[in-house]
Write an enzyme that holds these catalytic residues in place. Structure first.
Site, PDB file in Angstrom:
ATOM      1  N   LYS A   1       0.814  -1.217   0.000  1.00 37.24           N
ATOM      2  CA  LYS A   1       0.000   0.000   0.000  1.00 37.24           C
ATOM      3  C   LYS A   1       0.852   1.274   0.000  1.00 37.24           C
ATOM      4  O   LYS A   1       2.060   1.219   0.162  1.00 37.24           O
ATOM      5  CB  LYS A   1      -0.946  -0.020   1.204  1.00 37.24           C
ATOM      6  CG  LYS A   1      -1.962  -1.177   1.160  1.00 37.24           C
ATOM      7  CD  LYS A   1      -2.897  -1.072  -0.028  1.00 37.24           C
ATOM      8  CE  LYS A   1      -4.124  -1.957   0.066  1.00 37.24           C
ATOM      9  NZ  LYS A   1      -3.871  -3.386  -0.038  1.00 37.24           N
TER      10      LYS A   1
HETATM   11  C1  LIG Z   1      -9.985  -2.470  -1.514  1.00 39.83           C
HETATM   12  C2  LIG Z   1      -9.351  -3.235  -0.394  1.00 39.83           C
HETATM   13  N1  LIG Z   1      -9.971  -3.292   0.792  1.00 39.83           N
HETATM   14  C3  LIG Z   1      -9.446  -3.946   1.841  1.00 39.83           C
HETATM   15  C4  LIG Z   1      -8.249  -4.599   1.745  1.00 39.83           C
HETATM   16  C5  LIG Z   1      -7.733  -5.359   2.916  1.00 39.83           C
HETATM   17  O1  LIG Z   1      -6.596  -4.774   3.494  1.00 39.83           O
HETATM   18  P1  LIG Z   1      -5.800  -5.541   4.624  1.00 39.83           P
HETATM   19  O2  LIG Z   1      -4.918  -6.529   3.947  1.00 39.83           O
HETATM   20  O3  LIG Z   1      -5.029  -4.465   5.326  1.00 39.83           O
HETATM   21  O4  LIG Z   1      -6.793  -6.195   5.515  1.00 39.83           O
HETATM   22  C6  LIG Z   1      -7.535  -4.557   0.543  1.00 39.83           C
HETATM   23  C7  LIG Z   1      -6.248  -5.243   0.447  1.00 39.83           C
HETATM   24  O5  LIG Z   1      -5.591  -5.339  -0.537  1.00 39.83           O
HETATM   25  C8  LIG Z   1      -8.105  -3.871  -0.558  1.00 39.83           C
HETATM   26  O6  LIG Z   1      -7.480  -3.823  -1.743  1.00 39.83           O
END
Ligand SMILES: Cc1ncc(COP(=O)(O)O)c(C=O)c1O
Length: 391
Positions: A189
């Site tokens: 990210k």
């Molecule tokens: C649009 C979106 N929402 C949520 C997430 C989940 O993030 P995390 O891995 O921090 O839980 C991601 C992860 O790539 C994502 O692309």
């Protein structure tokens, strides 16, 4: 046909921008005697809240945890419905299933790849409790239209801003606008700590509830119980979760927050070079920008004009891999996955826009750790494949 000379080294799709500053910050924590949630996490929360302009920031260990806690804070119940996009990552809808509630998927706007507000309105039912807009790649959703629907029907808005840091929507930073905003600090990210996330909200009660539920439902400042200030005595007020962020991650987060503008500028520069290279090419459609918002380019989603090419998207990606360029696809829409197909009886064409766009999308490498040569290599390989296989 011109052959593409592959790079000697594989260019990864994503790579965090880590230098001596993160290493020093993590080393400091490692030698401090305090590894998990503590003063670094509190400082990260304070600076993050100040940065986005929110009253509260609650650090957690993922965006998935952040969305789960936000839904818990609004009191989501079994049988309730939450509207979100079919064009998103697994996490956005699975958190609704944690409650035995129903994720009601809607289709997207083909220009932005973000969920279409008109379709949200049509999906509202007496059971709807919330909307989770997803800012795909970081391009902000039409939040004014979404908030207007939420106001009309008494719904909460929980932004999935996993891609949207930093993003301005009509002059305001994402994170300061809706009931809740949730972020991801996953390794790929725009602010990366490995695994991590944040919830922002202006509501004191919700913030308290998220703080309590992220660490076992323990009543107050659970993390302090092993400090000089803390007490061995605590009370459990609800069966909470283990979603706290470590100080190791928070120390990285503080440095990454400092570097955010620099990293963002570099991605803007790369996106501009891609736009110039691909914008006029008949085989491509480049991401759109909106006049009243910014795009942080967590993803640069290039779309293929398949009628102008003799190969499909998968073959295009295969050739990019042969050229040693790492790319990805965001995403196969949720309704096409076996779990959602089997649970809700969806067929692929139920969401025709997402279905069609899915077959055209390729996410190109875009991160501040890319060199000028890396960018040139991506542009050369992508252009060459398109030229070789034009109809
Ligand atoms: C649009 C979106 N929402 C949520 C997430 C989940 O993030 P995390 O891995 O921090 O839980 C991601 C992860 O790539 C994502 O692309």
């Amino acid at each position: 046909m011109q052959m593409i000379a592959p790079r000697t080294e594989y260019l990864p799709f994503a790579r965090p921008d880590i230098d001596q500053r993160e290493i020093a910050a993590v080393t400091e924590v490692l030698t401090s005697g305090w590894l998990t949630t503590g003063t670094k996490t509190l400082e990260f929360e304070r600076q993050f809240a100040e940065y986005v302009g929110a009253k509260h920031a609650i650090a957690v260990n993922s965006a998935t945890a952040a969305m789960h806690l936000a839904l818990e804070a609004i009191g989501l119940k079994a049988g309730d419905e939450v509207i979100t996009s079919t064009f998103t990552f697994a996490a956005t809808a699975e958190v609704v299933r944690y409650f035995d509630a129903k994720p009601v998927l809607v289709d997207i706007d083909p220009r932005t790849l973000n969920l279409d507000p008109q379709l949200i309105e049509m999906a509202v039912s007496p059971r709807t409790r919330a909307i989770i807009p997803v800012h795909v790649g970081g391009l902000p959703c039409d939040l004014d239209a979404i908030q207007a629907i939420a106001d009309r029907h008494g719904l909460y808005v929980i932004e999935d801003a996993a891609h949207a840091l930093p993003t301005y929507y009509k002059g305001r930073l994402i994170g300061s606008i809706s009931d809740f905003t949730t972020y991801s600090f996953y390794a790929t990210k725009t602010l990366a700590v490995g695994e991590g996330g944040m919830i922002t909200t202006d509501n004191d009660q919700w913030a308290d509830r998220c703080r309590v539920m992220r660490l076992h439902g323990i009543s107050k400042d659970a993390w302090k119980r092993y400090t000089g200030e803390g007490s061995w005595y605590y009370e459990i007020i609800a069966p909470g979760f283990k979603y706290n962020l470590t100080d190791i991650a928070a120390a990285m987060g503080l440095v990454q927050l400092e570097k955010l503008e620099h990293m963002n500028n570099r991605r803007q520069d790369i996106a501009h070079q891609y736009d110039v290279a691909f914008g006029a090419h008949p085989a491509f459609e480049t991401p759109i920008l909106s006049v009243d918002s910014t795009h942080p380019y967590h993803l640069y989603i290039l779309r293929l004009n398949l009628d102008k090419l003799r190969i499909d998207r998968s073959t295009f990606i295969e050739y990019l891999r042969k050229a040693n360029i790492g790319v990805s696809v965001h995403w196969m829409p949720l309704h096409m996955h076996p779990y959602y197909r089997e649970t809700y009886g969806y067929s692929a064409e139920d969401y025709p826009v997402a279905y069609k766009q899915y077959h055209r999308v390729i996410s190109l490498p875009i991160y501040s750790a890319m060199s000028d040569e890396d960018i040139i290599d991506v542009i050369a390989a992508v252009t060459q494949i398109a030229d070789n296989y034009r109809v």
